[in-house]
Design a protein around this motif. Structure first.
Motif, PDB file in Angstrom:
ATOM      1  N   UNK A  25       0.791  -1.219   0.000  1.00  0.00           N
ATOM      2  CA  UNK A  25       0.000   0.000   0.000  1.00  0.00           C
ATOM      3  C   UNK A  25       0.820   1.264   0.000  1.00  0.00           C
ATOM      4  N   UNK A  26       2.132   1.164   0.211  1.00  0.00           N
ATOM      5  CA  UNK A  26       3.010   2.311   0.264  1.00  0.00           C
ATOM      6  C   UNK A  26       3.879   2.340  -0.995  1.00  0.00           C
ATOM      7  N   UNK A  27       4.799   3.303  -1.046  1.00  0.00           N
ATOM      8  CA  UNK A  27       5.799   3.323  -2.097  1.00  0.00           C
ATOM      9  C   UNK A  27       5.343   4.004  -3.370  1.00  0.00           C
ATOM     10  N   UNK A  28       5.981   3.626  -4.466  1.00  0.00           N
ATOM     11  CA  UNK A  28       5.749   4.266  -5.756  1.00  0.00           C
ATOM     12  C   UNK A  28       4.420   3.838  -6.356  1.00  0.00           C
ATOM     13  N   UNK A  29       3.728   4.789  -6.956  1.00  0.00           N
ATOM     14  CA  UNK A  29       2.498   4.537  -7.709  1.00  0.00           C
ATOM     15  C   UNK A  29       2.622   5.241  -9.051  1.00  0.00           C
ATOM     16  N   UNK A  63       7.828   0.138  -4.962  1.00  0.00           N
ATOM     17  CA  UNK A  63       9.220   0.262  -4.531  1.00  0.00           C
ATOM     18  C   UNK A  63       9.355   1.403  -3.528  1.00  0.00           C
ATOM     19  N   UNK A  64      10.319   1.264  -2.635  1.00  0.00           N
ATOM     20  CA  UNK A  64      10.569   2.298  -1.634  1.00  0.00           C
ATOM     21  C   UNK A  64      11.095   3.550  -2.326  1.00  0.00           C
ATOM     22  N   UNK A  65      10.531   4.703  -1.951  1.00  0.00           N
ATOM     23  CA  UNK A  65      10.875   5.963  -2.610  1.00  0.00           C
ATOM     24  C   UNK A  65      11.478   6.961  -1.629  1.00  0.00           C
ATOM     25  N   UNK A  66      11.993   6.519  -0.526  1.00  0.00           N
ATOM     26  CA  UNK A  66      12.594   7.449   0.423  1.00  0.00           C
ATOM     27  C   UNK A  66      13.937   7.929  -0.109  1.00  0.00           C
ATOM     28  N   UNK A  67      14.343   9.097   0.357  1.00  0.00           N
ATOM     29  CA  UNK A  67      15.625   9.657  -0.073  1.00  0.00           C
ATOM     30  C   UNK A  67      16.773   8.745   0.332  1.00  0.00           C
ATOM     31  N   UNK A  68      16.676   8.143   1.501  1.00  0.00           N
ATOM     32  CA  UNK A  68      17.748   7.279   1.982  1.00  0.00           C
ATOM     33  C   UNK A  68      17.923   6.053   1.097  1.00  0.00           C
ATOM     34  N   UNK A  69      16.831   5.429   0.697  1.00  0.00           N
ATOM     35  CA  UNK A  69      16.931   4.236  -0.135  1.00  0.00           C
ATOM     36  C   UNK A  69      17.418   4.578  -1.532  1.00  0.00           C
ATOM     37  N   UNK A  70      16.960   5.698  -2.075  1.00  0.00           N
ATOM     38  CA  UNK A  70      17.426   6.088  -3.410  1.00  0.00           C
ATOM     39  C   UNK A  70      18.914   6.415  -3.391  1.00  0.00           C
ATOM     40  N   UNK A 113       1.514   6.527   3.005  1.00  0.00           N
ATOM     41  CA  UNK A 113       2.349   7.480   2.284  1.00  0.00           C
ATOM     42  C   UNK A 113       2.715   6.875   0.930  1.00  0.00           C
ATOM     43  N   UNK A 114       2.411   7.604  -0.129  1.00  0.00           N
ATOM     44  CA  UNK A 114       2.664   7.138  -1.483  1.00  0.00           C
ATOM     45  C   UNK A 114       3.346   8.229  -2.291  1.00  0.00           C
ATOM     46  N   UNK A 115       4.076   7.801  -3.319  1.00  0.00           N
ATOM     47  CA  UNK A 115       4.758   8.719  -4.235  1.00  0.00           C
ATOM     48  C   UNK A 115       4.243   8.438  -5.637  1.00  0.00           C
ATOM     49  N   UNK A 116       3.444   9.336  -6.162  1.00  0.00           N
ATOM     50  CA  UNK A 116       2.903   9.175  -7.508  1.00  0.00           C
ATOM     51  C   UNK A 116       3.931   9.703  -8.505  1.00  0.00           C
TER      52      UNK A 116
END
Length: 340
Positions: A25-29, A63-70, A113-116
């Motif tokens: 339910x979270x991450x990139x959309x 996929x995780x879209x946090x600044x730390x993971x990127x 929390x999602x990142x479109x």
């Protein structure tokens, strides 16, 4: 044979099989109505932004879209550079960070929390319309992609015991005994399905080791926790009330939780009237987040995905012409002071 890149973005590192995925339910959309990938994708962006955009565009949904993971996956830039690049991609119309409240099957409300992401650059009007459509289309759903808290799968049915003949003793004939009555069989403990109050108490220790409870402790506190739920509060509200403001060290989790369950017992509210069949279902709130600082707000209040302070910091309101006038005036003042 060399592989030809079809995008103008710099070749980002290949996705590893262990790339971290966000919780369900979270991450990139991915936004709909995107154009196919071409060599002109992200061509108008600076080099760093093209590099980050090319990598994000190939990430799978979820996929995780946090600044730390990127930053872990992009070796050329650190977290500060990745954060600045994401702000630029938000201004360019490729990215919007969103938080929305969903309610699962256990009537628990959570913020997701999602990142479109859109490969095709979109303006603010398109993003506002799309997010409003996303809000209305998913209002009736109860968050099917959000796992319910403390959801447990029912235990499998016990297999029938297979009786094997015992080996015969040497020299002693085995005597036959009458079939054993069903009530004389050893009784097995029956698995009792735990209620939501018990499960909420059991999860406290997993989320915070200071509140670790035994099975007997959960059973002793279940009646008080059930009273909370009977008064109309959700499991999330119960968990927040029990875990807020914990001391650095808890010597007796059972005593602390019993005291909080007793002292913070919510009032019993009158039962709400049943809504009419024709009344609309409550809408699910969707708030857009500032890509830089994470401040939530309505989509109309955050153009380009940035709040007012962050937008002012990235794009100062002073035009270049006015800045030149200020410099000329200061130079004139310095000349006047020299002549005195």
């Amino acid at each position: 044979m060399a592989t030809q890149h079809i995008s103008s973005a710099l070749p980002a590192p290949a996705l590893s099989a262990a790339y971290p995925m966000a919780n369900p339910g979270y991450g990139k959309r991915s936004a709909p109505q995107q154009l196919p990938r071409t060599r002109e994708d992200f061509a108008l962006l600076p080099t760093r932004e093209r590099y980050v955009a090319g990598f994000v565009d190939h990430l799978p949904d979820g996929a995780a879209m946090s600044v730390k993971q990127l930053a872990k996956q992009l070796p050329l830039y650190g977290q500060q550079a990745i954060s600045t690049a994401l702000n630029a991609l938000s201004v360019a119309g490729h990215l919007r960070r969103v938080r929305c409240s969903v309610t699962n099957a256990r009537d628990e409300t959570r913020w997701v929390f999602r990142s479109f992401w859109s490969r095709t650059a979109r303006d603010n009007e398109w993003w506002n319309t799309y997010l409003a459509t996303e809000n209305s289309s998913s209002a009736a759903s109860s968050g099917p992609d959000i796992p319910a808290l403390d959801a447990t799968t029912p235990p499998p049915a016990p297999e029938e015991s297979r009786t094997e003949p015992a080996p015969e003793a040497t020299g002693v004939p085995q005597q036959r005994t009458p079939d054993q009555a069903p009530d004389t069989a050893p009784a097995k403990p029956r698995a009792v399905e735990a209620g939501p109050a018990y499960l909420a108490l059991a999860h406290l220790g997993r989320n915070d080791h200071r509140l670790a409870l035994s099975a007997d402790d959960c059973t002793a506190l279940e009646a008080l926790a059930t009273e909370w739920l009977d008064r109309g509060v959700s499991v999330g509200y119960l968990t927040s009330a029990l875990t807020a403001g914990l001391p650095a060290q808890v010597d007796s989790p059972l005593g602390l939780l019993r005291r909080r369950l007793t002292d913070k017992m919510p009032p019993r509210l009158p039962a709400a009237e049943n809504p009419s069949p024709g009344s609309p279902a409550p809408t699910r709130r969707i708030l857009i987040e500032c890509t830089d600082c994470g401040r939530p707000g309505q989509p109309e209040a955050l153009p380009d995905g940035l709040c007012r302070p962050c937008r002012t910091a990235h794009r100062p309101d002073t035009p270049p012409a006015e800045a030149a006038d200020v410099r000329a005036r200061m130079t004139n003042l310095r000349d006047l002071l020299k002549s005195v």
